[in-house]
Design a protein around this motif. Structure first.
Motif, PDB file in Angstrom:
ATOM      1  N   VAL A 131      29.897  24.544   6.272  1.00 56.22           N
ATOM      2  CA  VAL A 131      30.055  23.181   6.793  1.00 56.22           C
ATOM      3  C   VAL A 131      29.305  22.190   5.914  1.00 56.22           C
ATOM      4  O   VAL A 131      29.837  21.131   5.541  1.00 56.22           O
ATOM      5  CB  VAL A 131      29.548  23.100   8.250  1.00 56.22           C
ATOM      6  CG1 VAL A 131      29.481  21.643   8.711  1.00 56.22           C
ATOM      7  CG2 VAL A 131      30.444  23.901   9.178  1.00 56.22           C
ATOM      8  N   SER A 162      31.006  21.839   2.496  1.00 54.25           N
ATOM      9  CA  SER A 162      32.191  20.987   2.598  1.00 54.25           C
ATOM     10  C   SER A 162      31.808  19.511   2.643  1.00 54.25           C
ATOM     11  O   SER A 162      32.436  18.670   1.986  1.00 54.25           O
ATOM     12  CB  SER A 162      32.980  21.365   3.854  1.00 54.25           C
ATOM     13  OG  SER A 162      34.082  20.504   4.040  1.00 54.25           O
ATOM     14  N   ASP A 163      30.756  19.200   3.389  1.00 45.21           N
ATOM     15  CA  ASP A 163      30.301  17.811   3.501  1.00 45.21           C
ATOM     16  C   ASP A 163      29.788  17.300   2.160  1.00 45.21           C
ATOM     17  O   ASP A 163      30.035  16.155   1.765  1.00 45.21           O
ATOM     18  CB  ASP A 163      29.208  17.724   4.566  1.00 45.21           C
ATOM     19  CG  ASP A 163      28.974  16.297   5.049  1.00 45.21           C
ATOM     20  OD1 ASP A 163      29.708  15.398   4.600  1.00 45.21           O
ATOM     21  OD2 ASP A 163      28.061  16.091   5.885  1.00 45.21           O
ATOM     22  N   ASP A 186      21.082  19.783   4.064  1.00 49.45           N
ATOM     23  CA  ASP A 186      21.610  18.810   5.019  1.00 49.45           C
ATOM     24  C   ASP A 186      20.755  17.548   5.050  1.00 49.45           C
ATOM     25  O   ASP A 186      21.267  16.418   5.061  1.00 49.45           O
ATOM     26  CB  ASP A 186      21.666  19.443   6.410  1.00 49.45           C
ATOM     27  CG  ASP A 186      22.633  18.726   7.338  1.00 49.45           C
ATOM     28  OD1 ASP A 186      23.524  18.026   6.828  1.00 49.45           O
ATOM     29  OD2 ASP A 186      22.490  18.856   8.563  1.00 49.45           O
ATOM     30  N   PRO A 229      28.509  30.328   8.671  1.00 45.83           N
ATOM     31  CA  PRO A 229      29.437  29.197   8.802  1.00 45.83           C
ATOM     32  C   PRO A 229      28.774  27.843   8.569  1.00 45.83           C
ATOM     33  O   PRO A 229      29.401  26.939   8.020  1.00 45.83           O
ATOM     34  CB  PRO A 229      29.943  29.328  10.253  1.00 45.83           C
ATOM     35  CG  PRO A 229      29.754  30.771  10.597  1.00 45.83           C
ATOM     36  CD  PRO A 229      28.510  31.178   9.874  1.00 45.83           C
ATOM     37  N   ASP A 230      27.501  27.690   8.994  1.00 43.28           N
ATOM     38  CA  ASP A 230      26.853  26.390   8.826  1.00 43.28           C
ATOM     39  C   ASP A 230      26.663  26.048   7.352  1.00 43.28           C
ATOM     40  O   ASP A 230      26.680  24.873   6.962  1.00 43.28           O
ATOM     41  CB  ASP A 230      25.519  26.316   9.569  1.00 43.28           C
ATOM     42  CG  ASP A 230      24.610  27.497   9.289  1.00 43.28           C
ATOM     43  OD1 ASP A 230      25.066  28.472   8.678  1.00 43.28           O
ATOM     44  OD2 ASP A 230      23.438  27.453   9.703  1.00 43.28           O
TER      45      ASP A 230
END
Length: 347
Positions: free
Chosen positions: A267, A270-271, A214, A263-264
């Protein structure tokens, strides 16, 4: 006291085309090729999926051919391997193919010289390595967070060096150990036990991977905003480096998701993919953009699968996959794909 003679193996500067890369012994082997698992990827049909590798051989680096189809060349001669003692330039796929220049970086080694240490340093370094691995932190994470240089950490964990007090303090904070713990372990004290570590290690490890991906993605997005104009000669190199980083981040996030189904991780994955698609679409508009990018951008903008694209162009699925990967495709299939790209762009 035990004296460790000599210095740590120097880092290596690698340049594939115009993209620079720095490798340390702990990173080896470094693979070069057209596709994963190669870390350094080159979009050229003469380059094999995994074409060459850079590794450590005793006290020096070595570049070797990885069983490629078209070979690795030095000074016009096809070679199996080349020892690196200064600077070497090999070419992939042809005597005049893609240049890969590797050079020993003595400056990076100067910061990690060997010293006189007692035998307990090796035991202490091993304890630090165990704790780091329990928490799921790769060496590069500590380097990225400014805790300790990756090579210096490798030297400490193998018992070759003893870090400064400032570095020890940062290590203890990062490893969640009380101040003075590392020095105490060197003096013979037991390693602190953390009953929760074993239970949480998998969760923490994946959380670290997701967090690192991230943070790196945010950095790529910031660089995208400051990209040179598309007509600038530096644009191609700039975008190629960003796409390379995004492919590596996608692999990291995908592996994290497979490990614990968090789930993170999905996410972030996907980003990353949205960002990759956005950059590919932008790069496809640049003057002289290759078919690989223009086809990828046209297909994703039109929301077509690979199979649907192949049917629309009247070519095989492999032709679409190979074209998007920058690999060789038959001239007739390339013409059909070019025609499809033009048709989709005219919508």
């Amino acid at each position: 006291m035990v004296h460790v003679a000599g210095e740590a193996l120097p880092a290596l500067r690698i340049r594939c085309g115009e993209i620079p890369y720095t490798a340390r012994p702990g990173d080896a082997p470094i693979l070069i090729g057209r596709e994963l698992p190669a870390q350094l990827r080159i979009d050229d049909p003469r380059v094999s999926r995994v074409h060459a590798r850079i590794d450590v051989d005793g006290d020096h680096w070595v570049v070797s051919d990885a069983g490629s189809t078209n070979g690795t060349f030095l000074d016009g001669r096809r070679v199996d391997s080349v020892d690196v003692h200064g600077e070497v330039t090999v070419r992939l796929g042809h005597a005049e193919g893609i240049a890969v220049t590797v050079s020993v970086d003595d400056a990076a080694t100067a910061a990690a010289t060997a010293v006189d240490i007692d035998v307990d340093v090796a035991r202490t370094g091993a304890a630090v390595a165990d704790r780091r691995e329990e928490l799921g932190h790769p060496r590069r994470r500590l380097d990225a967070d400014g805790v300790i240089d990756q090579q210096a950490l490798a030297d400490f964990e193998s018992g070759r060096v003893w870090p400064s007090d400032d570095v020890l303090a940062r290590l203890e904070q990062f490893l969640k150990w009380p101040p003075g713990t590392i020095a105490a372990v060197r003096a013979g004290k037991p390693v602190p036990e953390d009953e929760s570590t074993e239970i949480l290690s998998d969760t923490v490890q994946v959380a670290v991977m997701v967090d690192a991906a991230d943070i790196a993605l945010a950095n790529v997005k910031a660089k995208m905003k400051t990209a040179p104009p598309q007509h600038d000669s530096a644009y191609e190199e700039y975008v190629s480096a960003l796409l390379f980083d995004l492919r590596g981040l996608e692999t990291m996030a995908r592996n994290a998701g497979r490990t614990t189904h968090r789930p993170d991780a999905a996410v972030v994955l996907s980003d990353i993919r949205r960002t990759y698609n956005d950059l590919m679409v932008r790069a496809a508009r640049a003057p002289g953009a290759p078919l690989s990018r223009r086809l990828y951008a046209a297909r994703h903008t039109a929301e077509l699968t690979v199979e649907e694209t192949a049917d629309a162009a009247g070519v095989s699925v492999d032709a679409v996959t190979d074209a998007e990967a920058g690999q060789f495709v038959d001239a007739g299939e390339a013409a059909a794909l070019e025609a499809l790209v033009r048709r989709l762009a005219a919508r």
